[in-house]
Design a protein around this motif. Structure first.
Motif, PDB file in Angstrom:
ATOM      1  N   SER A  45       0.843  -1.210   0.000  1.00 33.16           N
ATOM      2  CA  SER A  45       0.000   0.000   0.000  1.00 33.16           C
ATOM      3  C   SER A  45       0.867   1.245   0.000  1.00 33.16           C
ATOM      4  CB  SER A  45      -0.919   0.003   1.223  1.00 33.16           C
ATOM      5  OG  SER A  45      -1.812  -1.082   1.166  1.00 33.16           O
ATOM      6  N   GLN A  89      -7.209   0.476  -0.093  1.00 31.34           N
ATOM      7  CA  GLN A  89      -7.518  -0.706   0.710  1.00 31.34           C
ATOM      8  C   GLN A  89      -8.603  -0.380   1.738  1.00 31.34           C
ATOM      9  OE1 GLN A  89      -3.982  -2.172   2.633  1.00 31.34           O
ATOM     10  NE2 GLN A  89      -4.960  -4.104   3.155  1.00 31.34           N
ATOM     11  N   ASP A 170      -6.165  -1.843  -4.570  1.00 32.61           N
ATOM     12  CA  ASP A 170      -5.510  -2.323  -3.351  1.00 32.61           C
ATOM     13  C   ASP A 170      -6.533  -3.104  -2.542  1.00 32.61           C
ATOM     14  OD1 ASP A 170      -3.905  -2.768  -1.171  1.00 32.61           O
ATOM     15  OD2 ASP A 170      -3.365  -0.671  -0.836  1.00 32.61           O
TER      16      ASP A 170
END
Ligand SMILES: Nc1ncnc2c1ncn2[C@@H]1O[C@H](COP(=O)(O)OP(=O)(O)OP(=O)(O)O)[C@@H](O)[C@H]1O
Ligand SMILES: [Mg+2]
Length: 506
Positions: A45, A89, A170
Motif C-alpha cells: 500500500s 484498501q 488495493d
C-alpha cells in the motif's frame, strides 16, 4: 518514447526515519496487469500511495517516470489528472452522503449556472452500478445503508467513473463474493483490452493468478522478484512471499466437541430503511463447546446482520433469544454481550474495530482496561506486558506498541482487533471475516490460534466469504441465503459446490 507507461525507480519511503520501502523498482506497460504480492506490512500500500501521490513528490526518494516523463505530483489530484486512479484498501466513502454523491465526489456534474445536475449523476451512477451487476442499490440513499461488500463495489464504481490509464486496486475484493469477484475480473479484462494498465493487490492469490500478467513480490520493503505469471503458480507465489515453502494452509486439529453451550433462537432483523423487510428471518442454531461453526453465504445473505444481532450491535430493529450454558442472556447491547461472555470481531474494522486516535497497545487493551485498574490509577506495566504478550501471540507486526494504530498495515490492524476481543476471554467468539486482508502466513497463525482456543473449549462462530477457508477450518457449516438458513452441514465430504448451491437455492 518509452515502452513503459510507468517506471518507478529506487523508491525509498521512510516513516520517522524507519524505511518502509527500501529502493523498489517496478515498470508497467500499457494494458499490463501487475500483481503486487507480499505479506502484511511488506509495503504494497505504501508503494501505491507513493505512486498516487498520497505521499507527494519530495516525501520519498527515487524517481517516477510516467509515459517516459518525470512525474512530480503534489497530490492525488495531479495523479488523477494524469490518469492514475487508485482504489484504496481502506474504503474512503463518506457514509452520510448518498451513493451518487460519493461516486461523483470532487467530480460533480453541474448544470449551467453551477447547480448540481442530480438527474444526470443519478443516471450515470445507476449505469456504473449496473456494469458491476449491482442491482439492489438505491443511488439516492446514504452509503452507510449498505454493507461492506456493496460499499466495496461502490468504491470500484467510483474509480470506473474516472478516466484511468493505470488503475490501482488495493485489496478490492476482500469483502466480495466469488460471483462478484468474477464480475470485477471481467471488467478488468475489458479495461486491459482497451490498453488500461492495472496494479492488482490481493491476498486472494487465485484471483491474482487469474488476472495478472506479471507478479512482483516484495518483502520488508525490498523487491524480491518480478516474474511472468506464466512461469508461476499460486504455491510459488506463496514461496516467494514468505521466503519458504508452505505445504499446509489449514492447521486442522481433530477435537472432540462438548455439550451445547450456545443457542440462538428465532433471530430476526428488520431492514434499517424498510422496517417491514426482513434481513434475517427467524434463524435458529446451536453451538457446542469447542466447536468452530462456519457461516457461509453470498453478500446480502444476512450473515453480518445475524451475528451483529446476537451481539446487540445490529443498527436496526432486531429480535433474538440468546442462550448461554442453558440460561437466557441479555445481549441487547455490545457491553451486555461482552459481560455475558460473547465477543465479536466485526467485519468492518475501520468503522467498528479500531479507535483511530489511540495507539496499538491502547487499542488492544481497550476492552479490558478495568483489569489494570489499581485504585485510581492504571497499572501501566501490567497493561504493557499484556499488550506485548498479545502482539507476540498473534505475530502482530509493529515496531512498537506506542505507534498509532493507523500506521499499521491493513492485516496487522485486523490482528489488533482480534487481540482486543480475545482478551475478554469469551465463551463464544464471533469472527466476521477474520482473515480479510490478512496474508497467507498470518492467516495460518490466526487459524492455529482458533484451533487452540477451540481445544481450550471456546466455541467459535466464523462468518467467511472464502469457501476454501470455511471448509478448511469449520466443524460445521451453516449456509444463509436471503436472510434464511438454507443448510446446516457437518464438514465431512463437503465441497464448495455444495455450499454454493445451498446458498443459491430458492
Ligand atoms: N503512516 C505510517 N506511519 C508509520 N509507519 C507506517 C505508516 N504507513 C505504513 N507504515 C509501515 O510501513 C510498512 C508497510 O505498510 P503497508 O501498509 O505498505 O503494508 P502492506 O504491504 O500494504 O500490508 P497489508 O497486506 O497488510 O495491507 C509497515 O511496517 C507499516 O507499519
Ligand atoms: Mg496494504
Amino acid at each position: 518514447m518509452s515502452d513503459y507507461l510507468l517506471e518507478m525507480k529506487g523508491i525509498v519511503k521512510r516513516f520517522d526515519g524507519v524505511p518502509a520501502l527500501n529502493g523498489i523498482d517496478i515498470a508497467i506497460r500499457p494494458g499490463e496487469c501487475i500483481g503486487l504480492c507480499g505479506e502484511n506490512g511488506a509495503g504494497k500500500s505504501t508503494l501505491m500511495k507513493v505512486l498516487s501521490a498520497v505521499y507527494p513528490h519530495g516525501s520519498w526518494e527515487g524517481e517516477i517516470l510516467w509515459q517516459g516523463q518525470p512525474l512530480e505530483a503534489r497530490s492525488i489530484r495531479d495523479t488523477e489528472a494524469a490518469g492514475i486512479i487508485i482504489i484504496h484498501q481502506e474504503l474512503m466513502l463518506v457514509p452520510e452522503l448518498s451513493v451518487t454523491e460519493n461516486l461523483f465526489l470532487g467530480n460533480e456534474l453541474t448544470l449551467p449556472g453551477g447547480r448540481m445536475n442530480y438527474p444526470a449523476m443519478n443516471r450515470r451512477a445507476e449505469q456504473l452500478l449496473a456494469e458491476l451487476q449491482l442491482s439492489d442499490v438505491n443511488v439516492v440513499l446514504p452509503v452507510m445503508n449498505y454493507g461492506g461488500g456493496h460499499q466495496q463495489l461502490i468504491e470500484i464504481a467510483k474509480a470506473l467513473n474516472k478516466q484511468a490509464k493505470l488503475l490501482i486496486l488495493d485489496e478490492p475484493s476482500s469483502s466480495l463474493t466469488a460471483a462478484e469477484i468474477a464480475v470485477l475480473l471481467e471488467i478488468i479484462r475489458a479495461l486491459k483490452a482497451k490498453g488500461v494498465a492495472c496494479v492488482y493487490i490481493s491476498h486472494k492469490l487465485d484471483e491474482v493468478a487469474a488476472i495478472c500478467d506479471t507478479i512482483v513480490v516484495i518483502r520488508d520493503g525490498a523487491h524480491i522478484a518480478t516474474t511472468p505469471m506464466a512461469q508461476l503458480d499460486v504455491n510459488r507465489i506463496i514461496t516467494q512471499m514468505v521466503g519458504r515453502d508452505m505445504q499446509q494452509l489449514y492447521p486442522k486439529q481433530e477435537r472432540t466437541l462438548g455439550e451445547v453451550v450456545f443457542e440462538a433462537r428465532h433471530v430476526t432483523c428488520f431492514d434499517v430503511d424498510k422496517p417491514q423487510r426482513k434481513r434475517v428471518d427467524d434463524v435458529s442454531f446451536a453451538l457446542r463447546k469447542g466447536e468452530i461453526l462456519g457461516i457461509a453465504g453470498l453478500v446480502g445473505a444476512g450473515r453480518t446482520e445475524l451475528v451483529s444481532a446476537l451481539f446487540g450491535a445490529y443498527p436496526g430493529r432486531s429480535q433474538a433469544e440468546v442462550w448461554l450454558h442453558g440460561a437466557r442472556i441479555d445481549s441487547s447491547t455490545p457491553l451486555k454481550a461482552i459481560r455475558a461472555g460473547l465477543a465479536l470481531v466485526p467485519e468492518d474494522r475501520k468503522q467498528h474495530g479500531i479507535v483511530r486516535d489511540l495507539d496499538v497497545g491502547q487499542n488492544i487493551t481497550l476492552s479490558v482496561l478495568a483489569r489494570f485498574a489499581r485504585f485510581s490509577r492504571l497499572d501501566r506495566e501490567a497493561e504493557l506486558a499484556t499488550v506485548r504478550d498479545q502482539i507476540g501471540r498473534l505475530a502482530l507486526k509493529t515496531a512498537s506498541p506506542f505507534l498509532p494504530i493507523t500506521s499499521l498495515s491493513g492485516g496487522n490492524q485486523q490482528k489488533a482487533v482480534l487481540a482486543k476481543m480475545l482478551l475478554t476471554r469469551p465463551d463464544v467468539l464471533i469472527l466476521d471475516e477474520p482473515t480479510r486482508g490478512v496474508d497467507v502466513g498470518a492467516k495460518y497463525e490466526i487459524y492455529k490460534l482458533m484451533f487452540e482456543l477451540a481445544s481450550e473449549g471456546m466455541a467459535i462462530i466464523m462468518v467467511s466469504s472464502e469457501l476454501a477457508e470455511v471448509l478448511g477450518i469449520a466443524d460445521r457449516v451453516l449456509v444463509m441465503g436471503e436472510g434464511r438458513l438454507r443448510g446446516d452441514f457437518p464438514n465431512r465430504d463437503l465441497t464448495q459446490e455444495m455450499l454454493l448451491s445451498a446458498a443459491l437455492e430458492h
